[in-house]
Structure formats: structure tokens, C-alpha cells
Scaffold this motif. Structure first.
Motif, mmCIF file in Angstrom:
data_model
loop_
_atom_site.group_PDB
_atom_site.id
_atom_site.type_symbol
_atom_site.label_atom_id
_atom_site.label_comp_id
_atom_site.label_asym_id
_atom_site.label_seq_id
_atom_site.Cartn_x
_atom_site.Cartn_y
_atom_site.Cartn_z
ATOM 1 N N ILE A 84 8.165 1.725 7.235
ATOM 2 C CA ILE A 84 8.181 0.637 8.204
ATOM 3 C C ILE A 84 7.155 -0.407 7.772
ATOM 4 O O ILE A 84 6.043 -0.067 7.368
ATOM 5 C CB ILE A 84 7.856 1.149 9.619
ATOM 6 C CG1 ILE A 84 8.879 2.217 10.033
ATOM 7 C CG2 ILE A 84 7.844 0.005 10.624
ATOM 8 C CD1 ILE A 84 8.594 2.844 11.388
ATOM 9 N N CYS A 85 7.541 -1.666 7.864
ATOM 10 C CA CYS A 85 6.671 -2.761 7.446
ATOM 11 C C CYS A 85 6.207 -3.554 8.661
ATOM 12 O O CYS A 85 7.009 -3.916 9.522
ATOM 13 C CB CYS A 85 7.435 -3.677 6.485
ATOM 14 S SG CYS A 85 6.572 -5.217 6.079
ATOM 15 N N SER A 86 4.921 -3.817 8.729
ATOM 16 C CA SER A 86 4.353 -4.757 9.696
ATOM 17 C C SER A 86 3.904 -5.975 8.907
ATOM 18 O O SER A 86 2.831 -5.979 8.299
ATOM 19 C CB SER A 86 3.174 -4.121 10.446
ATOM 20 O OG SER A 86 2.504 -5.081 11.246
ATOM 21 N N ALA A 87 4.753 -7.004 8.868
ATOM 22 C CA ALA A 87 4.457 -8.207 8.098
ATOM 23 C C ALA A 87 3.632 -9.163 8.949
ATOM 24 O O ALA A 87 3.883 -9.299 10.151
ATOM 25 C CB ALA A 87 5.752 -8.878 7.650
ATOM 26 N N ALA A 88 2.658 -9.825 8.334
ATOM 27 C CA ALA A 88 1.709 -10.662 9.079
ATOM 28 C C ALA A 88 1.050 -9.820 10.164
ATOM 29 O O ALA A 88 1.085 -10.123 11.356
ATOM 30 C CB ALA A 88 2.396 -11.895 9.668
#
Length: 250
Positions: A84-88
Motif C-alpha cells: 500500500i502506498c501513501s503518496a504525499a
């Protein structure tokens, strides 16, 4: 940004200029590195980026994650790594909120292969995210007393997130408006309250970048006031319990 934002630049850039003994904006511009790796560049980025965030911000995306996105993912395949990516990601509250949702759904989280990759362009906020230590105000903004007791250790008025959750989150410096290069493929990407800051050209570039790092049938979650503006044929739009998400078209 138009001229109405001049006050914003002045209030944020003057401390940077004072730090480096500069007397004009021209000096600041001249000091910027083409590679974006100098101390001046880092200070400028830290000054002008908007880092507003808090635990379980807007709530609905995390309900969507708990009730729809993760169950769908786990039903398809439980043998591979969940990415899972948390961008910014700012100071990390979004990434740790995701970790709490995972913990509530996966009682044997320690035995599950999970990676939450948190990205931001600001080195300052990444250091905070990596440490996982917050003030009383920051933890009470979005978290119940029960969640604070479960996931934090208190020392005076500082709250340290548990090693168990911190071990799931990996922080990296990344500029979303530059070519990303080799990246893992993510099952779910949170990129909220980012798209609206960019013009049309940069939005399209960002959307293409996100599509490129999503796994087949991967899901993208953006802000409640944001849209892909129907400019990407790589996503299909879906609604679940009143929340919107985008699925990558195979």
C-alpha cells in the motif's frame, strides 16, 4: 500560482532567505540547484509544501479501505505481499492510520507480509514520519482514547507509535512530478488532496505516473473534492458506500 498568493510566498520564503543570509529573491533563485539536492533546495521545499494532515483525515477513505478495498484484495490472494502506498504522506498520520486499519482486519499482522510505503518531497516531514512521535494535540486530532492507548506510548506530552506499526511503514523521499524510475507495484495507492494543487498538464502526468506503479486491478484513492477529470483511460471509477475509488484497467 497567481499573484494573489504572493503573501504566501513572502511569509514562507523570507525565513529561508534569512537562514542563508540572502537579501533578494534573485539570490534565492540563483542558489537553487538543477539537481534539486542542495541545502537551499531542501529548505525551499520544506517551506513551500503544504503539510496539513491528521489521523483518519476525512474518515471515509479508511472506511472504504476497511470494508471494501482490503477485503477484496485478501479474497483474491493472501499469499503475496500486500503493498500500500501513501503518496504525499506528510508527517505520516495517513500511513499509520492505514496500518491501524490493517491491524484491525488482520489479527496475525506480524505473520502477514505487509508493506506501507510512504513518500513525500519534504525531508523534514519524512523525518517526523519515520520517528512516529507526535504531540498530544496531534494524536487527539482524529484518534479515540482507545486507539491512543492501544498504539502509543506516552512520555510527558509526546506520544510514540508502537514499534509493531512503525515496522510496517517505510519512508522515502520522492517528487511525484519527476519520472519515478523503478518502483514496486502497489495494490492500493492513497494520493489524497494532491491533484488539485497542479495544473492540467501536471495532473495528467501525475495520473500516468500513478497508473504505472499500480498492480493490475489495483485501486487508487484520491481526495473527496478531486477527480481524474475523465482524462485517463487507465482507470474505471467505482462507488462503494458513498465513497469513490478508481481501479486500474487491465
Amino acid at each position: 500560482m497567481d499573484e494573489s498568493k504572493a503573501y504566501l510566498f513572502e511569509s514562507r520564503l523570507k525565513p529561508v532567505m534569512a537562514r542563508f543570509n540572502m537579501t533578494s529573491y534573485g539570490q534565492l533563485i540563483a542558489a537553487l540547484s538543477e539537481t534539486g539536492e542542495s541545502a537551499v533546495d531542501a529548505a525551499l521545499i520544506d517551506a513551500i509544501t503544504t503539510n496539513e494532515t491528521y489521523f483518519f483525515r476525512d474518515v471515509h477513505p479508511f472506511v472504504l479501505l476497511r470494508n471494501k478495498l482490503l477485503p477484496d484484495l485478501l479474497a483474491r490472494d493472501t499469499s503475496s505481499v500486500i503493498r500500500i502506498c501513501s503518496a504525499a504522506c506528510s508527517t505520516g498520520q495517513e500511513a499509520y492510520s492505514i496500518a491501524m486499519v490493517l491491524d484491525s482486519l488482520l489479527p496475525e499482522l506480524d505473520k502477514t507480509k505487509v508493506r506501507i510505503e510512504a513518500y513525500d518531497v519534504s525531508e523534514h516531514v519524512l523525518k517526523v514520519a519515520q520517528k512516529g512521535e507526535y504531540s498530544k494535540f496531534e494524536v487527539e486530532r482524529g484518534l479515540s482514547a482507545e486507539l491512543i492507548r492501544r498504539y502509543f506510548t506516552r512520555t510527558d506530552n509526546r506520544f510514540q507509535i508502537s514499534d509493531r506499526l512503525r515496522s510496517l511503514v517505510y519512508c522515502h523521499k520522492l517528487n511525484l512530478l519527476k519520472p519515478l524510475g523503478p518502483m514496486p507495484r502497489f495494490d492500493i495507492i492513497f494520493c489524497r488532496n494532491v491533484i488539485n494543487y497542479f495544473d492540467v498538464k501536471d495532473r495528467e502526468f501525475l495520473i500516468e505516473q500513478l497508473a504505472g506503479i499500480l498492480a493490475p486491478k489495483g485501486r487508487l484513492v484520491i481526495g473527496a473534492t478531486e477527480s481524474l477529470y475523465e482524462r485517463s483511460s487507465q482507470f474505471s471509477r467505482h462507488i462503494s458506500d458513498g465513497s469513490c475509488y478508481y481501479e486500474k484497467v487491465e
